[in-house]
Design a protein around this motif. Structure first.
Motif, PDB file in Angstrom:
ATOM      1  N   GLY A 191       0.818  -1.200   0.000  1.00 37.08           N
ATOM      2  CA  GLY A 191       0.000   0.000   0.000  1.00 37.08           C
ATOM      3  C   GLY A 191       0.854   1.253   0.000  1.00 37.08           C
ATOM      4  N   THR A 192       0.591   2.161  -0.925  1.00 40.74           N
ATOM      5  CA  THR A 192       1.402   3.374  -1.046  1.00 40.74           C
ATOM      6  C   THR A 192       1.286   4.235   0.203  1.00 40.74           C
ATOM      7  OG1 THR A 192       1.173   3.367  -3.445  1.00 40.74           O
ATOM      8  CG2 THR A 192       1.744   5.472  -2.415  1.00 40.74           C
ATOM      9  N   ILE A 193       2.438   4.665   0.715  1.00 36.97           N
ATOM     10  CA  ILE A 193       2.497   5.517   1.899  1.00 36.97           C
ATOM     11  C   ILE A 193       2.662   6.968   1.472  1.00 36.97           C
ATOM     12  CG2 ILE A 193       3.886   6.126   3.931  1.00 36.97           C
ATOM     13  CD1 ILE A 193       4.601   3.112   4.133  1.00 36.97           C
ATOM     14  N   VAL A 219       6.230  12.233   3.833  1.00 34.13           N
ATOM     15  CA  VAL A 219       6.961  10.985   3.593  1.00 34.13           C
ATOM     16  C   VAL A 219       6.213  10.197   2.518  1.00 34.13           C
ATOM     17  CG1 VAL A 219       7.832   8.841   4.594  1.00 34.13           C
ATOM     18  CG2 VAL A 219       7.790  10.938   5.977  1.00 34.13           C
ATOM     19  N   ILE A 220       6.904   9.905   1.415  1.00 30.61           N
ATOM     20  CA  ILE A 220       6.292   9.176   0.303  1.00 30.61           C
ATOM     21  C   ILE A 220       7.095   7.897   0.076  1.00 30.61           C
ATOM     22  CG2 ILE A 220       5.599   9.263  -2.116  1.00 30.61           C
ATOM     23  CD1 ILE A 220       5.574  12.297  -1.916  1.00 30.61           C
ATOM     24  N   ASP A 221       6.466   6.769   0.386  1.00 30.27           N
ATOM     25  CA  ASP A 221       7.109   5.447   0.286  1.00 30.27           C
ATOM     26  C   ASP A 221       6.236   4.596  -0.629  1.00 30.27           C
ATOM     27  OD1 ASP A 221       8.223   2.945   0.601  1.00 30.27           O
ATOM     28  OD2 ASP A 221       8.321   3.033   2.792  1.00 30.27           O
ATOM     29  N   PHE A 222       6.790   4.154  -1.740  1.00 33.64           N
ATOM     30  CA  PHE A 222       5.979   3.494  -2.761  1.00 33.64           C
ATOM     31  C   PHE A 222       6.841   2.523  -3.559  1.00 33.64           C
ATOM     32  CE2 PHE A 222       8.069   7.103  -4.476  1.00 33.64           C
ATOM     33  CZ  PHE A 222       8.279   6.881  -5.824  1.00 33.64           C
ATOM     34  N   GLY A 223       6.184   1.667  -4.338  1.00 30.25           N
ATOM     35  CA  GLY A 223       6.936   0.673  -5.093  1.00 30.25           C
ATOM     36  C   GLY A 223       6.296   0.349  -6.419  1.00 30.25           C
ATOM     37  N   ALA A 224       7.122  -0.133  -7.331  1.00 30.61           N
ATOM     38  CA  ALA A 224       6.678  -0.603  -8.638  1.00 30.61           C
ATOM     39  C   ALA A 224       7.106  -2.054  -8.810  1.00 30.61           C
ATOM     40  CB  ALA A 224       7.274   0.260  -9.755  1.00 30.61           C
ATOM     41  N   ILE A 225       6.455  -2.739  -9.746  1.00 32.36           N
ATOM     42  CA  ILE A 225       6.795  -4.116 -10.086  1.00 32.36           C
ATOM     43  C   ILE A 225       6.999  -4.195 -11.588  1.00 32.36           C
ATOM     44  CG2 ILE A 225       6.114  -6.539  -9.958  1.00 32.36           C
ATOM     45  CD1 ILE A 225       4.066  -5.711  -7.799  1.00 32.36           C
ATOM     46  N   VAL A 230      10.712  -5.943  -7.881  1.00 29.18           N
ATOM     47  CA  VAL A 230      10.234  -4.802  -7.105  1.00 29.18           C
ATOM     48  C   VAL A 230      11.295  -3.713  -6.982  1.00 29.18           C
ATOM     49  CG1 VAL A 230       9.543  -4.101  -4.772  1.00 29.18           C
ATOM     50  CG2 VAL A 230       8.618  -6.193  -5.772  1.00 29.18           C
ATOM     51  N   ALA A 231      10.846  -2.459  -7.069  1.00 24.66           N
ATOM     52  CA  ALA A 231      11.619  -1.305  -6.618  1.00 24.66           C
ATOM     53  C   ALA A 231      10.848  -0.687  -5.463  1.00 24.66           C
ATOM     54  CB  ALA A 231      11.798  -0.285  -7.733  1.00 24.66           C
ATOM     55  N   ASP A 232      11.563  -0.246  -4.440  1.00 24.93           N
ATOM     56  CA  ASP A 232      10.939   0.292  -3.223  1.00 24.93           C
ATOM     57  C   ASP A 232      11.665   1.596  -2.878  1.00 24.93           C
ATOM     58  OD1 ASP A 232       9.824   0.798  -0.763  1.00 24.93           O
ATOM     59  OD2 ASP A 232      10.476  -1.069   0.169  1.00 24.93           O
ATOM     60  N   MET A 233      10.963   2.701  -2.988  1.00 20.13           N
ATOM     61  CA  MET A 233      11.600   4.015  -2.871  1.00 20.13           C
ATOM     62  C   MET A 233      10.889   4.868  -1.827  1.00 20.13           C
ATOM     63  SD  MET A 233      11.982   6.851  -5.907  1.00 20.13           S
ATOM     64  CE  MET A 233      12.922   8.371  -5.687  1.00 20.13           C
ATOM     65  N   THR A 234      11.662   5.603  -1.037  1.00 26.39           N
ATOM     66  CA  THR A 234      11.090   6.614  -0.142  1.00 26.39           C
ATOM     67  C   THR A 234      11.863   7.916  -0.285  1.00 26.39           C
ATOM     68  OG1 THR A 234      10.594   4.880   1.493  1.00 26.39           O
ATOM     69  CG2 THR A 234      10.397   7.165   2.221  1.00 26.39           C
ATOM     70  N   ARG A 235      11.119   8.980  -0.439  1.00 21.97           N
ATOM     71  CA  ARG A 235      11.675  10.326  -0.337  1.00 21.97           C
ATOM     72  C   ARG A 235      10.749  11.153   0.545  1.00 21.97           C
ATOM     73  NH1 ARG A 235      15.433   8.035  -1.945  1.00 21.97           N
ATOM     74  NH2 ARG A 235      16.924   8.619  -3.581  1.00 21.97           N
ATOM     75  N   THR A 236      11.321  12.131   1.237  1.00 18.03           N
ATOM     76  CA  THR A 236      10.556  13.032   2.095  1.00 18.03           C
ATOM     77  C   THR A 236      10.623  14.420   1.494  1.00 18.03           C
ATOM     78  OG1 THR A 236      11.069  11.663   4.035  1.00 18.03           O
ATOM     79  CG2 THR A 236      10.286  13.912   4.433  1.00 18.03           C
ATOM     80  N   ILE A 237       9.456  14.986   1.216  1.00 17.50           N
ATOM     81  CA  ILE A 237       9.317  16.240   0.487  1.00 17.50           C
ATOM     82  C   ILE A 237       8.777  17.315   1.424  1.00 17.50           C
ATOM     83  CG2 ILE A 237       8.294  17.311  -1.567  1.00 17.50           C
ATOM     84  CD1 ILE A 237      10.018  14.830  -2.171  1.00 17.50           C
ATOM     85  N   GLY A 335       7.898  13.173  10.526  1.00 18.56           N
ATOM     86  CA  GLY A 335       8.891  12.132  10.306  1.00 18.56           C
ATOM     87  C   GLY A 335       9.646  12.321   9.011  1.00 18.56           C
ATOM     88  N   VAL A 336      10.768  11.602   8.926  1.00 15.31           N
ATOM     89  CA  VAL A 336      11.622  11.628   7.739  1.00 15.31           C
ATOM     90  C   VAL A 336      12.110  10.206   7.481  1.00 15.31           C
ATOM     91  CG1 VAL A 336      13.778  12.449   6.731  1.00 15.31           C
ATOM     92  CG2 VAL A 336      12.412  13.990   8.158  1.00 15.31           C
ATOM     93  N   ARG A 337      12.056   9.777   6.221  1.00 15.58           N
ATOM     94  CA  ARG A 337      12.697   8.528   5.810  1.00 15.58           C
ATOM     95  C   ARG A 337      13.243   8.733   4.406  1.00 15.58           C
ATOM     96  NH1 ARG A 337       9.052   5.355   7.015  1.00 15.58           N
ATOM     97  NH2 ARG A 337       7.984   4.812   5.067  1.00 15.58           N
TER      98      ARG A 337
END
Length: 362
Positions: A191-193, A219-225, A230-237, A335-337
């Protein structure tokens, strides 16, 4: 490719005196057979013998998918018949067995009850052998992972202009998932964060109806297939200017991320890399606010071996793939990740991600 993978598994089975491996739908079945299905109420099994025979037990509705895969005897059943006769056929083909290996962590009770109708003496967990084989990624797998990373990076860049005051977290998540689909993603591995403001203190803050406000970190944590990988990426904007405290937290997390990544090489342990990042965060006075492991393996699953965490003394080897994602989460503050995807190489590491880790202020 799948045949070679099965040969490695069969070699492990022979060493452990396992006569038969039974795989259920999911990443392990796909890894060894090429059959990509989800577990459902319809019984589906892939069976690999110690002399490298392959059998599929599948419902008729999935027959066309099995036919597209190379090798393997197919036993099928209709919805009306149920799987009983197919199980009996499989039993006749296999005969009496001594030890049968199954996936303890993914097999459903219903599936276990079905295989209990085979004739065998012992049931054992084959999961450790499978996890060890899957940890080392080959060039074929890494190519797909690079493409998945390209999808998430491009999709985030395309989504940034939609992040504005008054837009909900769900709207941002929907746009992000749309952009990933446009670029070839087969779906999302979790589930997209999208967690803005005070909700950023939730490490798993799934996108909600909360409206994003000026002065918040998101905080945006999301993934593609892509092709199953899988790619799993988080950036904080940041939306507008944020408080000095939030900027300080961001810089601490960024330093922890970059310093831990720089230390990755064969011979280091999973504990070592976690410890490097954790000491930076603890030294800055935020140790109590880093509440999870540093990273997890990625591949056909969003979370798999190896896990970068305290007291995991697994030695890193070339071909291992995992995330590095330190975070700080302060209740009622934010928060930050920051998360990257890494491959261990012969001499160090390859960061599959090129996206900036400087704080983006929209």
């Amino acid at each position: 490719m799948f045949q070679k993978r099965r040969e490695k598994l069969v070699s492990r089975m022979q060493q452990q005196q396992i006569d038969l491996a039974v795989l259920v739908p999911g990443s392990n079945m796909y890894y060894f057979t090429g059959l990509q299905l989800k577990q459902s109420e319809r019984l589906t099994l892939a069976v690999i013998t110690a002399n490298n025979q392959l059998f599929f037990l599948v419902p008729q509705v999935e027959l066309t998918k099995v036919d597209a895969n190379n090798g393997g005897a197919i036993l099928s059943y209709s919805d009306e018949e149920g799987p009983e006769q197919a199980i009996q056929q499989l039993k006749n083909e296999l005969g009496a067995l001594h030890t049968l290996g199954v996936e303890f962590d993914t097999m459903h009770v219903k599936e276990q009850k079905a295989i209990e109708k085979l004739t065998y003496d012992n049931l054992c967990d084959i999961g450790d052998s499978i996890r060890e084989l899957r940890m080392k990624k080959d060039d074929h797998e890494i190519t797909f992972m690079r493409q998945a990373v390209q999808i998430v990076e491009e999709s985030l860049e395309a989504t940034l202009p939609t992040i504005q005051a008054g837009v909900s977290e769900m709207e941002v998540a929907a746009q992000l998932e749309y952009e990933m689909r446009r670029r070839g993603s087969e779906g999302t591995p979790f589930g997209t964060i999208v967690a803005s403001g005070y909700r950023g203190a939730l490490p798993h803050g799934r996108a909600s109806t909360k409206k994003i406000e000026i002065g918040e970190l998101i905080v945006i944590d999301f993934g593609a297939i892509y092709k199953g990988y899988v790619a799993d990426m988080t950036r904080t904007i940041a939306l507008g200017d944020v408080s000095p405290t939030l900027k300080t937290i961001y810089n601490i997390v960024k330093q922890a991320n970059e310093t831990a990544i720089a230390a990755i090489k064969p011979g280091m342990t999973a504990h070592d890399i976690d410890d490097i990042a954790r000491k930076i965060i603890c030294g800055a006075g935020y140790g109590d606010y880093f509440t999870h492991r540093l990273g997890h393996g990625i591949g056909l699953s969003a979370h798999e071996e190896p896990y970068l965490m305290q007291r995991n003394h697994l030695v890193l080897k070339s071909g291992m793939a995992f995330t590095v994602e330190p975070g700080i989460y302060v209740q009622d503050v934010g928060g930050v990740r920051i998360e990257d995807n890494l491959i261990v190489t012969e001499n160090g590491y390859e960061n599959l991600m090129n996206y900036t880790k400087e704080l983006i202020i929209l």
